[in-house]
Design an enzyme around this catalytic site. Structure first.
Site, PDB file in Angstrom:
ATOM      1  N   GLU A 156       0.744  -1.211  -0.266  1.00 37.25           N
ATOM      2  CA  GLU A 156      -0.295  -0.040  -0.085  1.00 37.25           C
ATOM      3  C   GLU A 156       1.098   1.459   0.263  1.00 37.25           C
ATOM      4  OE1 GLU A 156      -3.118  -0.101  -0.716  1.00 37.25           O
ATOM      5  OE2 GLU A 156      -4.248  -0.886   0.659  1.00 37.25           O
ATOM      6  N   THR A 161      -6.201   8.488  -2.996  1.00 40.53           N
ATOM      7  CA  THR A 161      -5.994   8.184  -1.224  1.00 40.53           C
ATOM      8  C   THR A 161      -5.125   9.008  -0.575  1.00 40.53           C
ATOM      9  OG1 THR A 161      -6.453   5.783  -1.618  1.00 40.53           O
ATOM     10  CG2 THR A 161      -5.326   6.244   0.147  1.00 40.53           C
TER      11      THR A 161
END
Length: 247
Positions: A104, A161
């Site tokens: 991530e 994000t």
């Protein structure tokens, strides 16, 4: 929480030391092919860097990108799970989640296990991070639980994000923190007891929603329409812009 509506297909083939990435499927042209910028590629790089081998990754995207549906996490999770099987590493579920969470970094700029845990365990997951330790547990959702998604067709930031995180305040009032902890506990209790109305009442966010809803056109109108139609709870899915309702 993992949904069955969308999925990726990841195929792995061991090579002599190079990590190569091929991408097909939804918006394949938007997905980086560099291992450092691709969540699956970064997982492979970190897991294989001391093993003297590489891998060819074929990623067929079925989860829409940049919609708050955990698309990047799903690719990372599939790669970590697949390499564990392919190399017979014998990693535990929590260890697989820890490796997947490293991927991530490529999408969000930080290690986080929320999405990868749901992809690996399925169902409703709770993640606890303590130092280097990552622990995740799964709770089976109520069989009668239904989910509705509203997915706006809007242009999102390239690093969506990270942008959605940057919009959040650096300090949070104590009362808002207490409110979110209470609501998170209420959601967990709702899943434990199989009470959808409890789950819905817990979907009240005093920290992220007030800021991130500004990035979603007509958010309040969509939320009101869903609640008026009988939804138990409505909130932003992940970092948005998808809006999720439980029924």
């Amino acid at each position: 929480m993992a949904l069955e509506a969308f999925h990726d297909i990841v195929t792995l083939e061991l090579t002599n030391g190079e990590i190569r990435i091929e991408v097909t499927g939804l918006e394949a042209e938007r997905i980086p092919k560099s291992p450092n910028r691709n969540t699956a590629g970064l997982v492979a790089k970190k897991l294989l860097e001391k093993r003297g081998i590489g891998v060819k990754i074929h990623l067929h995207k079925g989860i829409p990108l940049s919609m708050g549906l955990g698309s990047s996490g799903a690719s990372a999770a599939a790669c970590a799970y697949g390499l564990n099987e392919l190399l017979k590493l014998g990693l535990s579920r929590n260890e697989i989640i820890k490796w997947a969470a490293l991927g991530e970094i490529a999408a969000a700029g930080a290690v986080h296990a929320d999405n990868v845990a749901a992809s690996i365990l399925g169902g409703f997951t709770i993640v606890r991070v303590h130092g280097d330790l990552i622990e995740a547990v799964r709770i089976e959702p109520p069989q009668s639980l239904e989910v509705a998604l509203a997915m706006p067709i809007i242009k999102t930031a390239e690093n969506k994000t990270a942008a959605a995180r940057a919009i959040l305040p650096r300090t949070i009032p104590l009362k808002n923190t207490v409110s979110n902890i209470q609501n998170a506990a209420y959601i967990v209790a709702g899943f434990h007891f199989g009470d959808i109305n409890m789950i819905g009442r817990g979907m009240t966010d005093a920290i992220a929603e007030p800021f991130r809803k500004k990035l979603i056109p007509c958010y309040e109108a969509v939320k009101k329409a869903a609640l008026d139609a009988g939804a138990a709870g409505v909130t932003i899915s992940g970092a948005g812009p998808t809006v999720i309702a439980v029924i």
